[in-house]
Design a protein around this motif. Structure first.
Motif, PDB file in Angstrom:
ATOM      1  N   TYR A 251       6.994  43.051  36.308  1.00  0.00           N
ATOM      2  CA  TYR A 251       7.482  41.506  36.446  1.00  0.00           C
ATOM      3  C   TYR A 251       8.667  41.976  34.777  1.00  0.00           C
ATOM      4  O   TYR A 251      10.039  41.849  34.614  1.00  0.00           O
ATOM      5  CB  TYR A 251       7.301  40.357  36.492  1.00  0.00           C
TER       6      TYR A 251
ATOM      7  N   HIS B  67      11.149  44.273  35.183  1.00  0.00           N
ATOM      8  CA  HIS B  67      12.284  44.176  36.349  1.00  0.00           C
ATOM      9  C   HIS B  67      12.845  43.063  35.746  1.00  0.00           C
ATOM     10  O   HIS B  67      14.396  43.677  35.550  1.00  0.00           O
ATOM     11  CB  HIS B  67      12.096  43.099  37.652  1.00  0.00           C
TER      12      HIS B  67
ATOM     13  N   LYS C 189      17.464  30.054  41.575  1.00  0.00           N
ATOM     14  CA  LYS C 189      16.755  30.833  42.339  1.00  0.00           C
ATOM     15  C   LYS C 189      17.118  32.968  41.743  1.00  0.00           C
ATOM     16  O   LYS C 189      15.882  32.907  42.294  1.00  0.00           O
ATOM     17  CB  LYS C 189      18.141  30.420  42.872  1.00  0.00           C
ATOM     18  N   GLN C 190      17.291  32.417  40.736  1.00  0.00           N
ATOM     19  CA  GLN C 190      17.479  33.917  40.110  1.00  0.00           C
ATOM     20  C   GLN C 190      15.775  34.579  39.276  1.00  0.00           C
ATOM     21  O   GLN C 190      15.204  35.051  39.538  1.00  0.00           O
ATOM     22  CB  GLN C 190      18.627  33.897  39.568  1.00  0.00           C
ATOM     23  N   THR C 191      15.575  32.936  38.970  1.00  0.00           N
ATOM     24  CA  THR C 191      14.489  33.089  38.286  1.00  0.00           C
ATOM     25  C   THR C 191      13.159  33.470  39.068  1.00  0.00           C
ATOM     26  O   THR C 191      11.988  34.028  39.068  1.00  0.00           O
ATOM     27  CB  THR C 191      13.749  31.448  37.783  1.00  0.00           C
ATOM     28  N   PHE C 192      13.277  32.815  40.632  1.00  0.00           N
ATOM     29  CA  PHE C 192      12.537  32.874  41.679  1.00  0.00           C
ATOM     30  C   PHE C 192      12.419  34.693  41.943  1.00  0.00           C
ATOM     31  O   PHE C 192      11.595  34.918  42.315  1.00  0.00           O
ATOM     32  CB  PHE C 192      12.394  31.948  42.643  1.00  0.00           C
ATOM     33  N   ASP C 193      13.578  35.341  42.016  1.00  0.00           N
ATOM     34  CA  ASP C 193      13.665  35.906  42.961  1.00  0.00           C
ATOM     35  C   ASP C 193      12.987  37.023  41.946  1.00  0.00           C
ATOM     36  O   ASP C 193      12.282  38.529  42.269  1.00  0.00           O
ATOM     37  CB  ASP C 193      15.270  36.657  43.577  1.00  0.00           C
ATOM     38  N   ASN C 194      13.582  37.347  40.852  1.00  0.00           N
ATOM     39  CA  ASN C 194      12.662  37.679  39.539  1.00  0.00           C
ATOM     40  C   ASN C 194      10.860  37.943  39.804  1.00  0.00           C
ATOM     41  O   ASN C 194      10.347  38.969  39.413  1.00  0.00           O
ATOM     42  CB  ASN C 194      13.084  37.481  37.971  1.00  0.00           C
TER      43      ASN C 194
ATOM     44  N   MET D 210       9.243  38.150  42.699  1.00  0.00           N
ATOM     45  CA  MET D 210       8.929  38.504  43.641  1.00  0.00           C
ATOM     46  C   MET D 210       9.053  40.170  42.853  1.00  0.00           C
ATOM     47  O   MET D 210       8.043  40.707  43.309  1.00  0.00           O
ATOM     48  CB  MET D 210      10.646  38.326  44.764  1.00  0.00           C
TER      49      MET D 210
END
Length: 450
Positions: free
Chosen positions: A88, A91, A290-295, A297
């Protein structure tokens, strides 16, 4: 016969791993075969507290299930969540920020091996907070390893540094230190800080010097050219304050250990808090949920990779280590130790050597030390020597041996996270650990009265 079977198994497992076979597969297969032989020889398979299936042969499978449950839910969970956090941080660019900022004050230190030794001393200090060899190794791999590699330290040398600190036990709250103090008939505080600590510091300094010359020699022999990352090439868009995020696990471990009036938290609990803090910071930087949750991943994928590459390897190593114990390998070594006599120095050397050999074979320092520690009061009384004189070398030998064992938890975990063979780690640690062993013997002679 027990000793011969165990030695043959160790040699064959080492041979096939060196030949490039999957370490997980080889260790698991070798362990299952030895457990099957143990059943044929009439030995018990399951450790105390594990319920039998009613069939000795099916108990082999029950033990594998027992290890899977324990490794996945305990140590394995810790490894997975730390690996996920490391992925994380990479990323979202936080690791790049650390490298950029750390490079500035260290740019005048041109030798990566000096930086490596500094990192080793810092890692040793961390062992006060984390007394688990594997736990500390994984924590350092998730935080210190990327920084060392980007500072020009080779991957093999950096991994060896992450696996080394717990080889000399410092933490006074460690279970084997508590047992050692009890056996030596000394208060825990006196044993940890007055009796054992001078020997430990002497050995740590010896290991640091050995790391400097041995890692440099191996890098040159293997043609590895140390190349420090040009920080100007880093194109991360992460802000400078992200430098604190990769360090959150270390800060959390140091804070939540009851020394500062805060509750004592397990590393996994600390890591959950670190994830929440990091994700919150990441969200407020972009205000894009959305970007926070995608990160996040990236963290989950890192956890999955850790289970496949590290946790399953730990399970396989555990099966093999248990098989060596059930077949009678350790018991035979203990009987061998009891058969020796002579001076206090000779007995100290015999016990230390046998302890380190047992640890190398099984990968478990605690198992070897706890087994042999029962001999110390009786032997010390018979020979009229200070129990601490026999205890300290055995205590440190059981920890040093883990660095020389390709099936020890810390070596397996570190090699899995570094994506290199366990035997590469053992090779990288061999000379420093042996120098540390010699320093422990010499230090005991100097600082501990017989």
């Amino acid at each position: 016969m027990d000793l011969i079977i165990g030695l043959v198994a160790i040699i064959l497992v080492a041979y096939y791993i060196v030949k490039g076979y999957s370490a997980t597969g080889v260790l698991m297969f070798g362990g299952l075969v030895l457990l099957f032989i143990s059943v044929l020889m009439g030995h018990s398979i399951l450790p105390e507290g594990v319920k039998s299936t009613g069939s000795n042969y099916l108990d082999i499978l029950e033990y594998v299930k027992h290890l899977l449950s324990g490794r996945s839910g305990g140590l394995g969970l810790m490894i997975m969540i730390l690996c996920g956090f490391s992925a994380y941080m990479t990323h979202i660019g936080a690791n790049d920020v650390v490298v950029k900022l750390v490079s500035k004050p260290l740019k005048n230190i041109h030798s990566p091996y000096v930086l490596m030794v500094i990192a080793y001393f810092l890692a040793c200090l961390m062992s006060y907070a984390v007394s688990s060899a594997t736990g500390l190794g994984v924590l350092l791999m998730a935080t210190l390893f990327p920084i060392m590699v980007n500072m020009g330290i080779s991957r093999g040398a950096a991994a060896a540094i992450c696996a080394s600190p717990i080889s000399i036990i410092l933490s006074p709250t460690s279970g084997d230190v508590v047992l050692s103090a009890e056996i030596s008939k000394v208060s825990l505080a006196d044993f940890a800080f007055s009796v054992s600590l001078p020997v430990s510091i002497f050995a740590i300094c010896g290991i640091a010097v050995a790391h400097f010359f041995w890692q440099r020699y191996l890098d040159r022999k293997e043609g590895i050219v140390s190349e420090r990352l040009d920080v100007n090439e880093l194109t991360t868009t992460a802000p400078n304050f992200y430098v604190i995020l990769p360090l959150l696990p270390i800060i959390g471990v140091l804070l939540f250990d009851e020394k500062w009036g805060l509750p004592s938290l397990n590393i996994v609990t600390v890591m959950v808090l670190c994830f929440i803090i990091a994700a919150t910071v990441d969200f407020f930087r972009t205000f894009n949920a959305k970007q926070t949750f995608d990160n996040l991943m990236a963290a989950y994928r890192g956890m999955a990779d850790a289970f496949a590459g590290v946790v399953m390897l730990l399970v396989a190593a555990g099966v093999f280590a248990q098989s060596l114990t059930t077949i009678g390998f350790i018991g035979t070594l203990i009987e061998s130790a009891q058969s020796f006599g002579g001076s206090g120095l000779f007995m100290m050397l015999v016990l230390a050597v046998i302890t380190i050999l047992a640890t190398v074979a099984t990968g478990s320092g605690n198992a070897a030390f706890y087994a042999f520690a029962e001999l110390i009061p009786k032997l010390a009384g018979q020979m009229g020597v200070n129990p601490a004189y026999l205890t300290i070398p055995m205590l440190q030998a059981s920890n040093l041996g883990r660095g020389l064992s390709p099936v020890s938890g810390v070596v397996v975990a570190v090699s899995g996270m570094a994506n290199i063979s366990p035997f590469v780690i053992v090779k990288r640690m061999s000379v420093p650990m042996l120098v540390g062993f010699v320093c422990v013997i010499v230090g005991t002679q100097i600082f501990v009265s017989a």
